[in-house]
Design an enzyme around this catalytic site. Structure first.
Site, PDB file in Angstrom:
ATOM      1  N   SER A  48       2.870   8.447   7.345  1.00  0.00           N
ATOM      2  CA  SER A  48       2.388   7.111   6.974  1.00  0.00           C
ATOM      3  C   SER A  48       3.150   5.980   7.651  1.00  0.00           C
ATOM      4  O   SER A  48       2.617   4.885   7.823  1.00  0.00           O
ATOM      5  CB  SER A  48       2.451   6.953   5.456  1.00  0.00           C
TER       6      SER A  48
ATOM      7  N   GLU B 170       2.703  -8.440  -3.021  1.00  0.00           N
ATOM      8  CA  GLU B 170       3.917  -7.824  -3.550  1.00  0.00           C
ATOM      9  C   GLU B 170       4.388  -6.839  -2.493  1.00  0.00           C
ATOM     10  O   GLU B 170       3.610  -6.416  -1.651  1.00  0.00           O
ATOM     11  CB  GLU B 170       3.608  -7.075  -4.851  1.00  0.00           C
TER      12      GLU B 170
ATOM     13  N   LYS C 150      -0.112   0.343   6.413  1.00  0.00           N
ATOM     14  CA  LYS C 150      -0.399  -0.851   5.621  1.00  0.00           C
ATOM     15  C   LYS C 150      -1.191  -1.911   6.385  1.00  0.00           C
ATOM     16  O   LYS C 150      -1.939  -2.675   5.794  1.00  0.00           O
ATOM     17  CB  LYS C 150       0.915  -1.467   5.119  1.00  0.00           C
TER      18      LYS C 150
HETATM   19  C1  LIG Z   1       3.956   1.742   1.228  1.00  0.00           C
HETATM   20  C2  LIG Z   1       4.160   3.013   1.880  1.00  0.00           C
HETATM   21  C3  LIG Z   1       3.816   4.233   1.259  1.00  0.00           C
HETATM   22  C4  LIG Z   1       3.333   4.327  -0.167  1.00  0.00           C
HETATM   23  O1  LIG Z   1       2.156   3.640  -0.420  1.00  0.00           O
HETATM   24  P1  LIG Z   1       0.756   4.374  -0.549  1.00  0.00           P
HETATM   25  O2  LIG Z   1      -0.137   3.285  -1.027  1.00  0.00           O
HETATM   26  O3  LIG Z   1       0.893   5.480  -1.531  1.00  0.00           O
HETATM   27  O4  LIG Z   1       0.365   4.858   0.795  1.00  0.00           O
HETATM   28  C5  LIG Z   1       3.955   5.392   1.977  1.00  0.00           C
HETATM   29  N1  LIG Z   1       4.444   5.392   3.226  1.00  0.00           N
HETATM   30  C6  LIG Z   1       4.801   4.243   3.854  1.00  0.00           C
HETATM   31  C7  LIG Z   1       5.348   4.320   5.241  1.00  0.00           C
HETATM   32  C8  LIG Z   1       4.668   3.033   3.210  1.00  0.00           C
HETATM   33  O5  LIG Z   1       5.025   1.900   3.840  1.00  0.00           O
END
Ligand SMILES: *Cc1c(COP(=O)(O)O)cnc(C)c1O
Length: 392
Positions: free
Chosen positions: A377, A111, A89
């Site tokens: 992620s 948000e 993010k």
């Molecule tokens: C917010 C988040 C997601 C989901 O959001 P995407 O926009 O689909 O990437 C996935 N993994 C993590 C660690 C997140 O913080």
């Protein structure tokens, strides 16, 4: 044929900007400004410097030996969990905050679901000296308490939202309401590839640094700059968009996306929007939406707060419709199992969201020389209590 956005902000039949009159001017200003700003060398210099020196990029591309043995192929993990603030993010938050500063906006709205986007936004606001207000469903405030405390320490105002089932959709509604009241001085940093055009394309471009790095990192590891398979989880779609961006039009690369099955896609407790959704409009964009026969939004459910959303980015809705991407639903229990597996095989505790991408591995058939890149992620610190509750 291209899988990128067109002039009007559409991906095939999905996308566009379905917004209230009061936001028309500021959305149109952003549509006109975002590409010139992103392509400006001065912006690129500031953005790249912060990605490197502040966020810690490039994130490693790690060859996971033991996980590869387990699945009989070559698995590389793209380690977005190692970024500052613990997820992908921060890439988007840094980029959009720089764009907001260029547009002369001093107040930032965001948000958040799991709190990762809220933390990333609060972080960049502290860094750039901007005011920050974060809307978060009350359910999420309770289940992601540590991230709420982090945002507060970073100087952000966190507003708990009590409408709906008090999760991400409801936080987003409230953020848009605030934006409608302060369109002139406020900039809304959306945390995923959702919302009215240009947000999905802008966020995808800011996150595309992920696949830009995968290209040269794979070249170093494998002597070729593309994998056979790319895998990522999808909530709104931003880490997936970043992972696939530079491979969208490369037919050698298969794209596998994991959405949250919750308790199962045939139950009413699911967030598998691509498989359960129908075309509709949510948060300014035409896309797949989980809705009932009257078009009322169905409350989604996932164990993972970051995937608990009844919509999906228009880019991803189109990738599914055209068959460019394969979408697999991964249920709560499968994600938890996959998180324990990665932790015990590789010593990496993934975020619950990322665990859904890992949970898709067992649904795949691989050949021994397949090169797979899977994006982790985020890191799992925020999810430890949930993991321990499900330890068997
Ligand atoms: C917010 C988040 C997601 C989901 O959001 P995407 O926009 O689909 O990437 C996935 N993994 C993590 C660690 C997140 O913080």
């Amino acid at each position: 044929m291209t899988y990128n956005v067109d002039q009007l902000g559409f991906y095939g039949t999905y996308g566009g900007a379905y917004i209230p009159e009061i936001l028309h001017q500021c959305v149109q200003d952003l549509q006109e400004a975002y590409l010139p700003i992103i392509e400006d060398p001065e912006f690129q210099k500031d953005f790249r410097t912060l990605l490197r020196d502040y966020a810690g990029r490039p994130s490693p591309l790690y060859y996971a030996h033991r996980l590869s043995d387990r699945y009989g192929c070559k698995i590389y993990l793209k380690r977005e969990d190692l970024n500052h603030t613990g997820a992908h993010k921060i890439n988007n938050a840094l980029g959009q905050a720089l764009i907001a500063r260029r547009l002369g906006k001093k107040r930032i709205i965001a948000e958040t679901g799991a709190g990762q986007h809220g933390v990333a936004t609060a972080t960049v606001c502290a860094l750039l000296g901007m005011e920050c207000v974060v809307y978060m469903g009350k359910t999420d405030v309770e289940r992601q308490h540590l991230n709420v405390e982090r945002m507060k320490m970073l100087g952000a105002k966190v507003v708990p939202v009590t409408s709906g089932n008090m999760t991400l959709k409801d936080g987003t509604n409230e953020a848009i309401r605030d934006w409608c009241c302060h369109p002139a001085d406020s900039y809304y940093i959306i945390g995923s590839t959702v919302g009215p055009h240009p947000y999905p394309d802008m966020v995808a471009r800011l996150q595309s640094v992920i696949s830009e790095e995968i290209k040269w990192q794979l070249q170093e590891h494998e002597g070729r700059d593309y994998p056979d398979v790319l895998m990522a989880c999808v909530g709104g779609g931003s880490n997936a968009a970043g992972t696939i961006y530079h491979y969208l039009n490369d037919p050698r690369v298969r794209i596998i996306l994991a959405e949250a099955g919750g308790k199962g896609i045939d139950t009413c407790m699911t967030a598998a929007t691509i498989q359960r959704g129908k075309p509709g409009i949510i948060h300014g964009s035409k896309t797949l939406v989980m809705q009932d026969e009257d078009g009322q939004i169905q409350e989604p459910y996932s164990i993972s707060a970051g995937l608990d959303y009844p919509g999906i980015g228009p880019m991803h809705a189109n990738l599914a419709k055209t068959g460019r991407a394969t979408i697999l639903a991964v249920n709560d229990d499968e994600a938890i199992r996959a998180a324990y597996e990665l932790t015990l095989l590789e010593g990496i505790i993934p975020a619950l969201e990322s665990a859904h991408a890992l949970g898709a591995l067992e649904k795949m058939q691989f050949k021994p020389d397949d090169v797979v890149v899977l994006t982790v992620s985020g890191r799992g610190d925020k999810d430890i209590e949930t993991y321990l509750r499900f330890k068997d």
